[in-house]
Scaffold this active site. Structure first.
Site, short mmCIF file in Angstrom:
data_model
loop_
_atom_site.label_atom_id
_atom_site.label_comp_id
_atom_site.label_asym_id
_atom_site.label_seq_id
_atom_site.Cartn_x
_atom_site.Cartn_y
_atom_site.Cartn_z
N HIS A 33 7.40 -0.91 -4.69
CA HIS A 33 6.47 -1.26 -3.73
C HIS A 33 6.19 -0.14 -2.49
O HIS A 33 6.84 -0.55 -2.17
CB HIS A 33 6.18 -2.79 -3.43
CG HIS A 33 4.66 -3.31 -3.10
ND1 HIS A 33 3.45 -4.59 -3.47
CD2 HIS A 33 3.72 -2.41 -3.00
CE1 HIS A 33 2.98 -4.55 -3.60
NE2 HIS A 33 3.02 -2.99 -2.89
N HIS A 35 3.06 1.00 -0.23
CA HIS A 35 1.34 1.24 -0.21
C HIS A 35 0.98 1.91 0.80
O HIS A 35 1.54 2.15 1.69
CB HIS A 35 1.10 -0.30 -0.17
CG HIS A 35 1.59 -0.87 1.23
ND1 HIS A 35 2.28 -2.43 0.65
CD2 HIS A 35 1.35 -0.66 2.51
CE1 HIS A 35 2.68 -3.10 1.39
NE2 HIS A 35 2.75 -1.90 2.54
N TYR A 120 6.16 3.05 -13.96
CA TYR A 120 5.34 2.38 -13.65
C TYR A 120 5.34 2.92 -11.70
O TYR A 120 3.76 2.85 -10.89
CB TYR A 120 6.74 1.18 -12.71
CG TYR A 120 6.89 0.65 -13.14
CD1 TYR A 120 6.14 -0.20 -14.18
CD2 TYR A 120 7.94 0.90 -13.49
CE1 TYR A 120 7.31 -1.13 -15.15
CE2 TYR A 120 9.31 0.23 -15.11
CZ TYR A 120 8.37 -0.80 -15.04
OH TYR A 120 9.50 -1.86 -16.78
#
Length: 839
Positions: A33, A35, A120
């Site tokens: 992940h 961000h 992804y």
């Protein structure tokens, strides 16, 4: 709100080679992940943010996660290192390098042989958006060592995606290194914010990258990024301009009224193997080194050449900054020469004024546009609603086209404010003889709404993506929308409420006195102004109290009142703790404050200020009147019980359908035996059955075709455009009969009803509440006005209510477009006789 750069991954890739052999356990992979954080203005405490992020993540870890005795004593989880690495983003190019680093990381760590092979990654979205070409980073693969971070990946950005060798062996306690990238104007995480006006665009890029396996390994990120120097970027740009290495992509612009592509916007990119491939880095570098005009001129030439070679129809829209337009290089004669060189005429070129400019010389810009228009070259204004593209610029330049920024187009079918904004722009454009182009259209719902609003030209991924060889025909789904003739159900504004009205509306200008003013003077002031309910006491512009009329009169009404109190300062009998509110206080909030303050604040009023200084007085009567008016207006736009559109939106949508000559069905829904149910079960249970019907209508209708309105009480209206509207109506009748039973007592359900007083006061047996639907088929040939449709629907409802139980009555006296009956299986059957059609 985080902006994800790499999507959440709930499962691992198909295979991951581990040092020492063995297969990974998929259920132990938590996430990959990344961000971006945009911290609120004035907040730079990254340490606290990371602490909360790590704590929330750690609580979700399995209890058996490896942890050293030292960390266990401190209550820590073994997955985290105790510090984070922080890097300051210097410029757009630096940010681009870090984004490239993220995209290439799966290759560097051996999770994929090529960047595009990692499913992804946001790299796919970047390519879909045309920011990167499919050959980004080439076909090279990093040579990854022993599951560590060594590698010699392609130097696609010269950002040095290389790192030191670090190997984690099987059994090593996994840890996660934290990276924080923050903006140049940010402060140290542990330092207080010292800026008087902190920037709103504080950008922090935080990276979490975890590959966690039980008893296996974790790869932690570290990178020795060596950013490109300003000189190297300049050299790259010079090479691009000298060797004409620009890439031109073309995106189609659709004319919806004619169903054809009327032109193409030219979008420039740097070479795919260059750090200046992305347009942001390309144009920012040109601006920093004073080469903007040269780059713009190269982009124009490349666009004209590409458009001519492909022999595309219509016009080519070329972006140009205001500074370049005013440069002598872009004199009309030079532009005409460039057109003539590739075999194009002046009518095929539209110059699109773009980019942000804080200061504009409107006179010079107006003259430049007039000179281009004089030789037949049209001008467009880009990104209306964002940046410098203001209404004044529109008025000054009088462009042939105005492009609405994609922010106002995205989700327009769900946002009433965006819909209202675009409708207002269309009205302005009609008066200014300007054609409107809507940018960023990505869904058929957005396209349908824009068509109904009156937008003629559209552009976006739904129409066609930027491409070296763009599509010249609209996609099939676009053609279907253009040919359907369906009128979209536009989002509606809910009218005025307390969240949009402030105390400023209640300000009553009133004289004030100082705290040392003699009481006699206050009495005289009250007698001179009988409309005053109070007088504010103000010292040096700041309200310190309020004197209410009854308090003054009570002091002086008695014998010798003037002699006793006339010369005393008014501060002795003022209310030193009045309700004081700022003019920006919302009406709903003000109402709550008045209630909490007590009766005195309502009957005697309150003080209204502006930035702490006295502005005027407000009264409880005016507050109550404003709230009542807002409730009445809001009820006309949206029913307060169900939230469905009220009478005004119903009428507007029906008139819109009639104006567009659209055939539709008006269905009037009404509950039978509703008053006896209220008498037996109470109004609260009555609201429950109304809300049940509203819920059934919402779930049974097509939100993009069928308009649902709540007339009031137990009356609803649905304006159907769905061809299977009869199937939907029968389904709603059956579902209502089934779900209503939960709102009755078992005894009443068993008996099929209950006894209560009828409208004449006599006891009578009443059946369970049922649903009646009266439907009328409408077309513009037989119905021309809203009132005609309303009368016909009300008459059909009365016919339906004459039938026992839940029923549907279809008025077929006028069968304008050949009634299509659809049975429960969804099959079209032959029309039946015009009689009652019960459930």
């Amino acid at each position: 709100m985080p902006i994800k750069l790499l999507s959440y991954v709930p499962h691992p890739p198909p295979s991951l080679p581990l040092e020492g052999g063995g297969a990974p356990t998929p259920h132990r992979l938590k996430m990959v992940h990344r961000h971006i954080w945009r911290l609120p203005s004035g907040d730079a405490d990254y340490s606290i943010r990371w602490q909360r992020t790590k704590a929330g993540f750690s609580r979700a870890l399995p209890a058996a996660a490896g942890c050293s005795p030292s960390k266990r004593r401190k209550g820590e989880k073994g997955i985290w290192q105790r510090r984070f690495w922080e890097h300051q983003i210097r410029d757009d190019a630096d940010l681009q390098r870090h984004v490239d680093y993220i995209h290439f990381n799966p290759v560097k760590h051996g999770w994929a042989e090529q960047a595009l092979a990692w499913p992804y990654s946001s790299l796919h979205r970047y390519m879909r958006d045309g920011l990167l070409l499919p050959d980004w980073a080439g076909n090279a693969a990093a040579s990854v060592g022993d599951v560590g971070e060594s590698g010699t990946g392609p130097d696609f950005s010269q950002g040095g995606c290389l790192a030191g060798n670090r190997t984690y062996r099987v059994g090593y306690t996994p840890t996660l290194q934290n990276h924080v990238w923050r903006s140049p104007r940010g402060t140290h995480p542990r330092q207080p914010q010292r800026e008087a006006n902190p920037p709103d665009s504080r950008l922090t890029l935080c990276v979490k990258y975890q590959k966690y396996f039980r008893n296996t390994l974790c790869l932690s990120l570290s990178a020795a990024l060596s950013p490109l120097s300003s000189l190297k970027l300049r050299q790259h740009l010079q090479d691009i301009l000298l060797n004409t290495r620009l890439i031109t992509l073309l995106q189609p612009i659709l004319d919806m009224s004619e169903g054809r592509v009327m032109g193409f916007e030219a979008l420039s990119r740097g070479p795919s193997n260059s750090p200046l491939h992305a347009p942001q880095a390309l144009f920012k570098t040109a601006e920093l080194h004073g080469m903007q005009t040269a780059l713009d001129w190269a982009c124009v030439r490349s666009a004209l050449k590409t458009f001519a070679l492909l022999k595309l129809p219509g016009q080519v829209f070329v972006n140009l900054t205001p500074c370049s337009m005013l440069d002598a290089e872009f004199a009309p004669a030079n532009v005409l020469a460039a057109l003539d060189k590739v075999g194009l005429n002046c009518s095929q070129l539209v110059i699109e004024i773009t980019e942000n400019a804080c200061q504009l010389d409107y006179g010079l810009l107006r003259n430049a546009v007039a000179a281009l228009r004089a030789v037949g070259i049209e001008v467009a204004m880009d990104d209306l609603g964002e940046g410098f593209s203001s209404l004044r610029l529109w008025s000054e330049l009088k462009p042939a086209y105005v492009k609405i920024d994609k922010h106002f187009i995205s989700g327009i079918h769900e946002d009433p404010h965006k819909s209202q904004f675009v409708r207002s722009i269309v009205q302005l454009a009609d008066g200014a003889n300007t054609r409107v182009i809507a940018e960023g259209v990505e869904s058929v719902s957005e396209l349908a709404v824009l068509q109904d609003i009156g937008i003629r030209h559209v552009q976006g991924y739904l129409i066609g993506r930027p491409s070296p060889t763009p599509a010249q025909l609209p996609p099939r789904e676009v053609a279907a929308v253009l040919q359907s003739g369906v009128v979209s159900v536009l989002p509606y504004l809910r009218g005025v409420d307390g969240s949009h009205v402030s105390a400023a509306r209640l300000v009553m200008s009133a004289p004030f006195v100082a705290s040392l003013t003699p009481s006699q003077d206050v009495l005289d002031l009250m007698l001179q102004h009988p409309e005053l309910h109070a007088v504010a006491v103000v010292d040096k512009g700041i309200p310190v109290g309020i004197i209410h009329r009854p308090a003054v009169l009570n002091r002086f009404i008695g014998l010798y009142g003037r002699e006793l109190y006339g010369k005393k300062p008014c501060a002795e009998f003022m209310d030193a703790d009045p309700l004081i509110v700022d003019k920006a206080t919302q009406i709903n909030e003000l109402s709550d404050l008045v209630v909490k303050k007590g009766k005195a604040a309502f009957t005697q009023g309150f003080v209204i200020t502006s930035k702490g200084r006295y502005l005027g007085l407000g009264s409880g009567f005016d507050l109550m009147r404003e709230i009542s008016e807002m409730q009445i207006i809001a009820a006309r736009y949206a029913n307060p019980l169900t939230g469905l559109p009220g009478n005004v939106p119903i009428q507007e949508h029906m008139e819109h359908l009639l104006a567009n000559n659209q055939s539709f069905v008006t269905a009037y829904f009404d509950l039978d035996q509703f008053k006896p149910y209220n008498d037996i079960y109470g109004f609260r249970r009555g609201d429950d059955i109304i809300q049940l019907l509203a819920h059934i209508l919402r779930e049974s209708c097509n939100a993009e075709l069928d308009f649902i309105g709540h007339v009031g009480g137990d009356d609803f209206v649905v304006l159907f455009q769905s061809l299977d509207w009869e199937v939907r109506c029968h389904g709603m009748l059956a579902r209502f009969d089934r779900e209503r039973l939960a709102l009755f007592s078992p005894d009443h359900v068993k008996a099929g009803g209950y006894r209560s007083e009828d409208r004449r006061g006599a006891l009578a047996f009443h059946a369970l509440v049922s649903l009646s639907i009266g439907a009328v088929l409408i077309d513009s040939e037989h119905y021309h006005h809203y009132q005609e449709v309303s009368r016909a629907a009300a008459e059909a409802k009365h016919h339906a209510k004459r039938i026992d139980g839940s029923s549907l009555f279809v008025d077929q006296r006028k069968t304008p477009f050949g009634r299509r009956l659809v049975n429960e299986a969804g099959e079209t059957v032959l029309p039946v006789l015009p009689v009652l059609n019960g459930a």
